[in-house]
Design a protein around this motif. Structure first.
Motif, PDB file in Angstrom:
ATOM      1  N   ARG A 119      -5.001  -4.621   2.224  1.00 36.24           N
ATOM      2  CA  ARG A 119      -4.975  -3.996   3.505  1.00 36.24           C
ATOM      3  C   ARG A 119      -5.353  -5.267   4.603  1.00 36.24           C
ATOM      4  NH1 ARG A 119      -9.028  -2.975   7.183  1.00 36.24           N
ATOM      5  NH2 ARG A 119      -8.479  -1.301   8.843  1.00 36.24           N
ATOM      6  N   LYS A 158     -12.299  -0.088   3.561  1.00 39.40           N
ATOM      7  CA  LYS A 158     -11.656  -1.128   4.625  1.00 39.40           C
ATOM      8  C   LYS A 158     -11.756  -2.439   4.363  1.00 39.40           C
ATOM      9  CE  LYS A 158     -11.344   0.324   8.871  1.00 39.40           C
ATOM     10  NZ  LYS A 158     -11.816   0.750  10.296  1.00 39.40           N
ATOM     11  N   LEU A 180       0.686  -1.260  -0.026  1.00 28.47           N
ATOM     12  CA  LEU A 180       0.067  -0.009   0.150  1.00 28.47           C
ATOM     13  C   LEU A 180       0.803   1.445   0.075  1.00 28.47           C
ATOM     14  CD1 LEU A 180      -2.871  -1.099   2.631  1.00 28.47           C
ATOM     15  CD2 LEU A 180      -2.857  -0.878   0.277  1.00 28.47           C
ATOM     16  N   ASP A 201      -4.988   4.098   3.915  1.00 33.24           N
ATOM     17  CA  ASP A 201      -4.331   2.807   3.267  1.00 33.24           C
ATOM     18  C   ASP A 201      -5.178   2.056   2.295  1.00 33.24           C
ATOM     19  OD1 ASP A 201      -6.221   2.004   5.276  1.00 33.24           O
ATOM     20  OD2 ASP A 201      -4.930   0.618   6.311  1.00 33.24           O
ATOM     21  N   SER A 202      -6.223   2.761   1.786  1.00 25.77           N
ATOM     22  CA  SER A 202      -7.270   2.070   1.020  1.00 25.77           C
ATOM     23  C   SER A 202      -7.696   2.993  -0.134  1.00 25.77           C
ATOM     24  CB  SER A 202      -8.512   1.571   1.599  1.00 25.77           C
ATOM     25  OG  SER A 202      -9.211   2.721   2.182  1.00 25.77           O
ATOM     26  N   CYS A 209     -10.530  -3.410   1.590  1.00 26.90           N
ATOM     27  CA  CYS A 209      -9.337  -3.815   0.602  1.00 26.90           C
ATOM     28  C   CYS A 209      -8.701  -4.954   0.993  1.00 26.90           C
ATOM     29  CB  CYS A 209      -8.445  -2.604   0.733  1.00 26.90           C
ATOM     30  SG  CYS A 209      -6.798  -2.892   0.189  1.00 26.90           S
ATOM     31  N   LYS A 262      -2.805  -7.546   7.347  1.00 29.13           N
ATOM     32  CA  LYS A 262      -3.220  -7.715   8.582  1.00 29.13           C
ATOM     33  C   LYS A 262      -3.290  -9.178   9.109  1.00 29.13           C
ATOM     34  CE  LYS A 262      -5.882  -3.310   9.453  1.00 29.13           C
ATOM     35  NZ  LYS A 262      -5.145  -2.933  10.681  1.00 29.13           N
TER      36      LYS A 262
END
Length: 437
Positions: free
Chosen positions: A419, A414, A379, A407-408, A416, A423
């Motif tokens: 991303r 969110k 990202l 970050d998307s 994504c 995680k």
């Protein structure tokens, strides 16, 4: 000993400074490159009088190169506007620029672009002949056509398109095999018209040896034009096109005997399923000489979008062996392109060329894509912009629609995949509904 052409030097086992530059750009062993030039499988168009050039190689094992067409015409005679296009082509790192000027101060414009351009410069001398002599086409003498070529060569042009394969024998094949779109090549139609009006052989074919002497003197690469290229998918891979290609193969051998570098020009409009066979046919009939294609344009019904129809064909052509792509803009078949048309055409052609290089396994071609994929997984938006073929457009698109979470992007937010996989792979929880900690 002084060598007239890159091919002559290569045959003698000599490595020129131009070969050294191309070897470094392509990350190819210098001795391998020299041998390819000696065999005619690679050309390095670099006129002795083009002092500003940064040489490029075209042919076997090298990156697919792209060419940008521009030039003044009777309806659009502004030299200043065309110089803007030259500067854009240079800024966008096009490897070649063809000056297709057909009206007015062609010499002034030609000399200017040779002076400022690190890209190789090509021309079609027959376009210039009518204005150069201020005569109607039929009144120009055979030797006068050659004198125009000599003038272009002296001015520093690196390659010239000459429709020498359209001889009387090829014309008879054309007359026996009717087409929907006759002869669509501008230079080819002018050559045909001159032959018919004067009942004479094509001067570029009849005096081919004299033409080769001019090319040899200045080390001008001969780009053998496809006068009978198909101008619609209805006419592709027909008897006329193939007959001319056979003649071009014969002319290639004659040029190599005089140490003149040669490229072969190709279609044109062509259905997707015919492209690969045409690339293989050219390589076979023309003894592996580099292949320079316009498109191919894969459907006739998309005026305004022919940069796309061309890029589709260009990618397939490059992956199947084409070495040099002539860009097509959205304005093709409609008008002279403006700067924005040019940009779209260049980007589309660069995409096609790079896609072809990946398929041909050109060394290092995939490295760029690997770096982009890595930046996407991380990202790293700034790196993505820098790696983009058009960084300005990529950055502008993101800034026009900024997400709540940086970050998307606004497509997935969110949700994504990059991303969330980052995680999960790191052993972290995914918070789609909750705010970030």
């Amino acid at each position: 000993m002084k060598y007239n052409t890159q091919m002559e030097a290569a045959k003698a086992g000599v490595i020129t400074k131009e070969m050294e530059i191309v070897s470094e750009k392509e990350n190819m062993d210098i001795h391998k490159l020299r041998d390819l030039v000696a065999k005619g499988l690679v050309v390095i168009p670099a006129n002795k009088n083009h002092e500003s050039i940064s040489p490029e190689g075209i042919g076997s094992g090298l990156r697919t190169k792209i060419n940008v067409n521009l030039g003044i015409s009777k309806d659009c005679p502004s030299i200043e506007k065309e110089i803007e296009k030259v500067k854009m082509a240079i800024d966008m790192k096009a490897e070649a620029i063809m000056d297709l000027s057909s009206f007015g101060k062609t010499e002034e414009f030609r000399k200017k672009i040779v002076e400022i351009s690190p890209a190789m410069i090509g021309t079609v001398p027959i376009y210039d002949a009518v204005g150069f002599y201020d005569k109607e086409l039929k009144d120009i003498k055979a030797e006068e056509f050659l004198d125009v070529v000599r003038k272009h060569a002296k001015d520093g042009v690196d390659f010239v398109t000459i429709h020498a394969g359209l001889n009387k024998e090829t014309v008879n094949t054309f007359k026996r095999n009717k087409r929907l779109n006759h002869i669509v090549s501008r230079g080819g139609s002018l050559t045909y018209a001159w032959m018919e009006l004067n009942n004479m052989e094509n001067p570029f074919y009849e005096y081919y040896d004299e033409l080769l002497d001019i090319c040899r003197e200045y080390d001008v690469t001969l780009s053998l034009g496809d006068a009978l290229r198909p101008g619609s998918i209805n006419d592709s891979t027909d008897a006329s096109q193939i007959k001319e290609l056979i003649t071009l193969g014969e002319l290639t051998k004659r040029a190599w005997e005089k140490d003149v570098q040669v490229m072969i020009e190709g279609p044109g409009h062509m259905a997707i399923n015919e492209i690969e066979a045409n690339m293989l046919l050219e390589k076979r009939l023309c003894h592996g000489a580099p292949f320079y294609v316009l498109g191919p344009i894969v459907t006739d019904v998309a005026p305004g979008y022919d940069h796309i129809t061309s890029a589709i064909g260009g990618a397939i052509a490059a992956s199947s062996g084409a070495d040099f792509l002539c860009y097509v803009t959205p304005a093709e078949h409609l008008r002279l392109p403006n700067l924005e048309d040019m940009k779209e055409g260049i980007i589309a052609s660069k995409i096609a060329a790079h896609a072809g290089d990946i398929a041909k396994n050109i060394p290092g071609a995939r490295n760029w894509d690997f770096a982009m994929s890595e930046a996407r997984q991380n990202l790293d938006w700034e790196k993505m912009f820098k790696l983009s073929m058009d960084p300005e457009k990529a950055r502008r698109y993101r800034e026009e629609s900024m997400p709540h979470d940086e970050d998307s992007c606004t497509m997935c937010g969110k949700m994504c995949s990059m991303r969330n996989m980052n995680k999960v792979m790191a052993g972290k929880d995914i918070n789609i509904l909750r705010d970030d900690d």
